[in-house]
Scaffold this motif. Structure first.
Motif, PDB file in Angstrom:
ATOM      1  N   ILE A 213       0.834  -1.205   0.000  1.00  0.00           N
ATOM      2  CA  ILE A 213       0.000   0.000   0.000  1.00  0.00           C
ATOM      3  C   ILE A 213       0.871   1.258   0.000  1.00  0.00           C
ATOM      4  O   ILE A 213       0.579   2.235  -0.705  1.00  0.00           O
ATOM      5  N   ILE A 214       1.952   1.226   0.772  1.00  0.00           N
ATOM      6  CA  ILE A 214       2.842   2.389   0.825  1.00  0.00           C
ATOM      7  C   ILE A 214       3.491   2.637  -0.536  1.00  0.00           C
ATOM      8  O   ILE A 214       3.560   3.778  -1.009  1.00  0.00           O
ATOM      9  N   VAL A 215       3.967   1.578  -1.173  1.00  0.00           N
ATOM     10  CA  VAL A 215       4.597   1.744  -2.496  1.00  0.00           C
ATOM     11  C   VAL A 215       3.589   2.252  -3.515  1.00  0.00           C
ATOM     12  O   VAL A 215       3.910   3.122  -4.350  1.00  0.00           O
ATOM     13  N   ALA A 284      11.640   2.609  -3.727  1.00  0.00           N
ATOM     14  CA  ALA A 284      10.651   2.658  -4.803  1.00  0.00           C
ATOM     15  C   ALA A 284      11.125   3.577  -5.930  1.00  0.00           C
ATOM     16  O   ALA A 284      11.002   3.248  -7.120  1.00  0.00           O
ATOM     17  N   THR A 285      11.676   4.722  -5.570  1.00  0.00           N
ATOM     18  CA  THR A 285      12.200   5.652  -6.578  1.00  0.00           C
ATOM     19  C   THR A 285      13.381   5.047  -7.318  1.00  0.00           C
ATOM     20  O   THR A 285      13.494   5.157  -8.553  1.00  0.00           O
ATOM     21  N   ASP A 318       8.183  -2.481 -10.782  1.00  0.00           N
ATOM     22  CA  ASP A 318       9.518  -1.889 -10.713  1.00  0.00           C
ATOM     23  C   ASP A 318       9.794  -1.238  -9.366  1.00  0.00           C
ATOM     24  O   ASP A 318      10.921  -1.309  -8.844  1.00  0.00           O
ATOM     25  N   SER A 319       8.797  -0.587  -8.773  1.00  0.00           N
ATOM     26  CA  SER A 319       8.979   0.038  -7.457  1.00  0.00           C
ATOM     27  C   SER A 319       8.840  -0.964  -6.318  1.00  0.00           C
ATOM     28  O   SER A 319       9.387  -0.756  -5.228  1.00  0.00           O
ATOM     29  N   ILE A 320       8.111  -2.038  -6.561  1.00  0.00           N
ATOM     30  CA  ILE A 320       7.802  -3.003  -5.502  1.00  0.00           C
ATOM     31  C   ILE A 320       8.967  -3.945  -5.240  1.00  0.00           C
ATOM     32  O   ILE A 320       9.300  -4.231  -4.081  1.00  0.00           O
ATOM     33  N   LEU A 321       9.608  -4.444  -6.293  1.00  0.00           N
ATOM     34  CA  LEU A 321      10.628  -5.477  -6.125  1.00  0.00           C
ATOM     35  C   LEU A 321      11.782  -5.050  -5.214  1.00  0.00           C
ATOM     36  O   LEU A 321      12.091  -5.756  -4.244  1.00  0.00           O
ATOM     37  N   PRO A 322      12.448  -3.914  -5.448  1.00  0.00           N
ATOM     38  CA  PRO A 322      13.541  -3.539  -4.538  1.00  0.00           C
ATOM     39  C   PRO A 322      13.052  -3.135  -3.150  1.00  0.00           C
ATOM     40  O   PRO A 322      13.824  -3.176  -2.188  1.00  0.00           O
ATOM     41  N   SER A 323      11.785  -2.755  -3.040  1.00  0.00           N
ATOM     42  CA  SER A 323      11.242  -2.367  -1.736  1.00  0.00           C
ATOM     43  C   SER A 323      10.978  -3.576  -0.844  1.00  0.00           C
ATOM     44  O   SER A 323      10.833  -3.422   0.377  1.00  0.00           O
ATOM     45  N   THR A 324      10.920  -4.757  -1.449  1.00  0.00           N
ATOM     46  CA  THR A 324      10.598  -5.954  -0.678  1.00  0.00           C
ATOM     47  C   THR A 324      11.647  -6.245   0.377  1.00  0.00           C
ATOM     48  O   THR A 324      11.317  -6.607   1.519  1.00  0.00           O
ATOM     49  N   ILE A 325      12.924  -6.107   0.019  1.00  0.00           N
ATOM     50  CA  ILE A 325      13.992  -6.414   0.976  1.00  0.00           C
ATOM     51  C   ILE A 325      13.944  -5.446   2.162  1.00  0.00           C
ATOM     52  O   ILE A 325      14.091  -5.854   3.317  1.00  0.00           O
TER      53      ILE A 325
END
Length: 335
Positions: A213-215, A284-285, A318-325
């Protein structure tokens, strides 16, 4: 024939016209003409409305960079599917995650193949599928082992392919192909696998929902703020439409969503939401710019056209994948 007494024509003569029938025919023809004229007017009005709607859609798409009605429709479908898998039976999140991984891995591998990186798509899909149950049932350790096994599987497959004469041409580079395969598996399967690991943990599904939700709020805030106020490009060579004004909007959206979700959904203190929001706005950015750089390097606008109004699956992840870690680390430390 005339009447012998008056000399007037005989009304019963077959040569005389029938006034009532003629009047009915004229009235019927006039009614049909009136109906046809009204139908033509309605058709013209509908065609005019359709032309105006298309012109408006074209203006919105030219400014927004996407077809908003289609984007909203398919976004709702994905969002509702995600909510159902997380809230009702979180084991279903494996199916949701597996589907996203398969489509994303396949489309990214296809885009790289189009650019000349000859990487095997089917082995990549199989390896990414194997990551999902391993991550869900065996945790982070299972994720890493399945990822390493997938790397070995894809690399051996490509090396075996290179034994064929057709795969040893002057434009073929085995190290480049192997590196591209490693990149696809790490970028999609490994990063995405941490969301599977987190969801499987006790209460982890709420952290997964919160960071998503944040992303989404970050993307929405950046889009709305950039569309309304954007004047100063952030990285014009990579993503000309991304502006500092849009980034400011994403920061506000991230902080607001993070604090509200921490208090109302995660049961944490407000500063946990603040940290989560600020951390995710950075990743995300970075993820958005990274995907734009990939597309620029490949010379394409969208990774694929599988999602009408969105481009491809990677264009949405694209914003979600790196934010997962980041979300997983904060969940491990603070959750």
């Amino acid at each position: 024939m005339t009447d012998s007494s008056s000399g007037a024509p005989d009304a019963s003569s077959p040569l005389d016209p029938v006034p009532a029938a003629a009047v009915r025919r004229r009235r019927g023809a006039a009614a049909r003409a009136d109906v046809e004229a009204r139908i033509h007017d309605v058709e013209s009005a509908l065609m005019d409305l359709e032309a105006r709607a298309r012109e408006m859609d074209a203006r919105i798409e030219a400014r927004a960079g996407r077809n908003l009605p289609k984007a909203i429709f398919f976004g709702l479908i994905l969002g509702l599917s995600l909510l159902f898998s997380l809230i009702v039976v979180k084991e279903l999140f494996m199916l949701f995650g597996a589907a996203l991984m398969v489509f994303t891995v396949y489309e990214l591998a296809s885009a790289l193949r189009f650019a000349g990186r000859d990487i095997p798509r089917i082995p990549l899909v199989i390896a990414s599928l194997a990551v999902v149950p391993s991550a869900f049932y065996l945790g982070a350790e299972g994720l890493w082992w399945s990822f390493l096994a997938g790397l070995a599987f894809v690399s051996l497959w490509r090396i075996a392919e290179s034994a064929r004469p057709s795969m040893r041409g002057p434009g073929v580079s085995l190290p480049t192909d192997l590196g591209a395969g490693v990149f696809v598996l790490a970028y999609v399967a490994l990063l995405g696998g941490f969301s599977i690991v987190m969801t499987a943990e006790e209460g982890g599904q709420w952290w997964t929902l919160a960071y998503l939700i944040i992303v989404i709020s970050i993307d929405t805030g950046a889009y709305a703020s950039g569309l309304a106020f954007g004047k100063h490009p952030m990285a014009p060579r990579i993503s000309p439409k991304k502006t500092w004004e849009g980034f400011a909007g994403s920061v506000v959206a991230a902080i607001t969503a993070g604090i509200l979700l921490a208090l109302l959904m995660l049961g944490e203190v407000w500063w946990v939401g603040l940290v989560l929001g600020l951390a995710l706005v950075g990743t995300a950015t970075l993820g958005d710019l990274t995907e734009s750089l990939i597309k620029r390097d490949l010379g394409i606008k969208d990774i694929s056209t599988w999602l009408p109004g969105h481009g491809g699956f990677l264009d949405r992840l694209d914003s979600i994948l790196p934010s997962t870690i980041v979300a997983y680390v904060l969940f491990t430390l603070l959750g």
